[in-house]
Design a protein around this motif. Structure first.
Motif, PDB file in Angstrom:
ATOM      1  N   UNK A  38      81.889  34.235 -33.949  1.00 60.18           N
ATOM      2  CA  UNK A  38      80.861  35.070 -34.585  1.00 60.18           C
ATOM      3  C   UNK A  38      79.822  35.648 -33.628  1.00 60.18           C
ATOM      4  N   UNK A  39      79.254  36.784 -34.056  1.00 59.39           N
ATOM      5  CA  UNK A  39      78.086  37.331 -33.383  1.00 59.39           C
ATOM      6  C   UNK A  39      76.909  36.422 -33.726  1.00 59.39           C
ATOM      7  N   UNK A  40      75.831  36.570 -32.948  1.00 59.21           N
ATOM      8  CA  UNK A  40      74.685  35.696 -33.204  1.00 59.21           C
ATOM      9  C   UNK A  40      73.367  36.388 -32.919  1.00 59.21           C
ATOM     10  N   UNK A  41      72.317  35.712 -33.368  1.00 55.18           N
ATOM     11  CA  UNK A  41      70.957  36.114 -33.038  1.00 55.18           C
ATOM     12  C   UNK A  41      70.687  35.549 -31.646  1.00 55.18           C
ATOM     13  N   UNK A  42      70.423  36.416 -30.692  1.00 55.37           N
ATOM     14  CA  UNK A  42      70.073  35.959 -29.348  1.00 55.37           C
ATOM     15  C   UNK A  42      68.633  35.465 -29.374  1.00 55.37           C
ATOM     16  N   UNK A  43      67.743  36.257 -30.004  1.00 56.29           N
ATOM     17  CA  UNK A  43      66.356  35.834 -30.194  1.00 56.29           C
ATOM     18  C   UNK A  43      65.775  36.563 -31.405  1.00 56.29           C
ATOM     19  N   UNK A  44      64.873  35.886 -32.083  1.00 60.44           N
ATOM     20  CA  UNK A  44      64.162  36.462 -33.226  1.00 60.44           C
ATOM     21  C   UNK A  44      62.688  36.158 -33.011  1.00 60.44           C
ATOM     22  N   UNK A  45      61.899  37.217 -32.832  1.00 60.11           N
ATOM     23  CA  UNK A  45      60.481  37.044 -32.522  1.00 60.11           C
ATOM     24  C   UNK A  45      59.611  37.883 -33.455  1.00 60.11           C
ATOM     25  N   UNK A  46      58.427  37.370 -33.760  1.00 59.61           N
ATOM     26  CA  UNK A  46      57.429  38.154 -34.478  1.00 59.61           C
ATOM     27  C   UNK A  46      56.936  39.210 -33.496  1.00 59.61           C
ATOM     28  N   UNK A  47      56.892  40.469 -33.925  1.00 61.89           N
ATOM     29  CA  UNK A  47      56.547  41.567 -33.018  1.00 61.89           C
ATOM     30  C   UNK A  47      55.193  41.356 -32.336  1.00 61.89           C
ATOM     31  N   UNK A  48      54.231  40.747 -33.033  1.00 70.05           N
ATOM     32  CA  UNK A  48      52.912  40.498 -32.461  1.00 70.05           C
ATOM     33  C   UNK A  48      52.980  39.588 -31.235  1.00 70.05           C
ATOM     34  N   UNK A  49      54.049  38.793 -31.127  1.00 75.61           N
ATOM     35  CA  UNK A  49      54.197  37.842 -30.027  1.00 75.61           C
ATOM     36  C   UNK A  49      54.946  38.453 -28.832  1.00 75.61           C
ATOM     37  N   UNK A  50      55.430  39.688 -28.981  1.00 75.62           N
ATOM     38  CA  UNK A  50      56.184  40.346 -27.924  1.00 75.62           C
ATOM     39  C   UNK A  50      55.238  41.255 -27.153  1.00 75.62           C
ATOM     40  N   UNK A  51      55.164  41.036 -25.867  1.00 77.35           N
ATOM     41  CA  UNK A  51      54.242  41.815 -25.024  1.00 77.35           C
ATOM     42  C   UNK A  51      54.784  43.194 -24.767  1.00 77.35           C
TER      43      UNK A  51
END
Length: 170
Positions: A157-170
């Motif tokens: 299967x494909x997967x989520x590599x990363x899931x982040x809240x946009x506010x936490x992404x610089x």
């Protein structure tokens, strides 16, 4: 990238097929949005596979117990049977439509059994309206969701590599 109105209520999901941006609806499903954000901030979704993907219907993921390919508890044959160690959520059903790109919580028979698993609709699935909790909408990258490998269960299967809240992404 898509214009994100509220970075605290948006997700940036990197998948093995590319980036997907999701706008969350805290006004519709405050408990579900809070849970998704909590798990995302813990990194719980990173490495989780899309274990059930039905063409013309939806792509399901979010089993942080058995579906996380980077954890010792990963069990492909059990992916979809687990959740987080947090309590199940009370249903927050609304009139929101399960249309293309809608993000909704998966659950068992009990309406109050959603926990960590969610799905993204490929096409209109209005028959789910008022029975499952819609908590967000894909605003960019739906073409990447469309590329996710199909299956019940999915082989390799494909997967989520990363899931982040946009506010936490610089």
């Amino acid at each position: 990238m898509a214009e994100i109105k509220d970075r605290e209520n948006a997700l940036i999901m990197e998948t093995t097929k590319g980036q997907v941006v999701i706008e969350m609806y805290p006004e519709l499903a405050p408990g579900h949005v809070a849970r998704i954000k909590e798990l995302a901030r813990e990194g719980a979704y990173d490495g989780v596979v899309f274990h059930r993907v039905i063409d013309g219907f939806m792509a399901q993921t979010g089993d942080v117990k058995f579906g996380n390919s980077s954890k010792p508890t990963f069990a492909p044959s059990r992916a979809g049977m687990g959740g987080s160690d947090k309590p199940d959520l009370k249903a927050e059903f609304s009139n929101a439509n399960h249309g293309r790109g809608a993000c909704s919580m998966a659950r068992a028979q009990n309406p109050n059994s959603a926990n960590s698993q969610f799905f993204i609709c490929f096409d209109d699935a209005a028959f789910l309206n008022r029975q499952y909790t819609v908590w967000g909408q894909v605003i960019e990258g739906m073409e990447n969701v469309d590329k996710i490998k199909r299956g019940e269960p999915v082989q390799d299967p494909d997967k989520i590599v990363s899931l982040k809240v946009a506010a936490d992404v610089k």
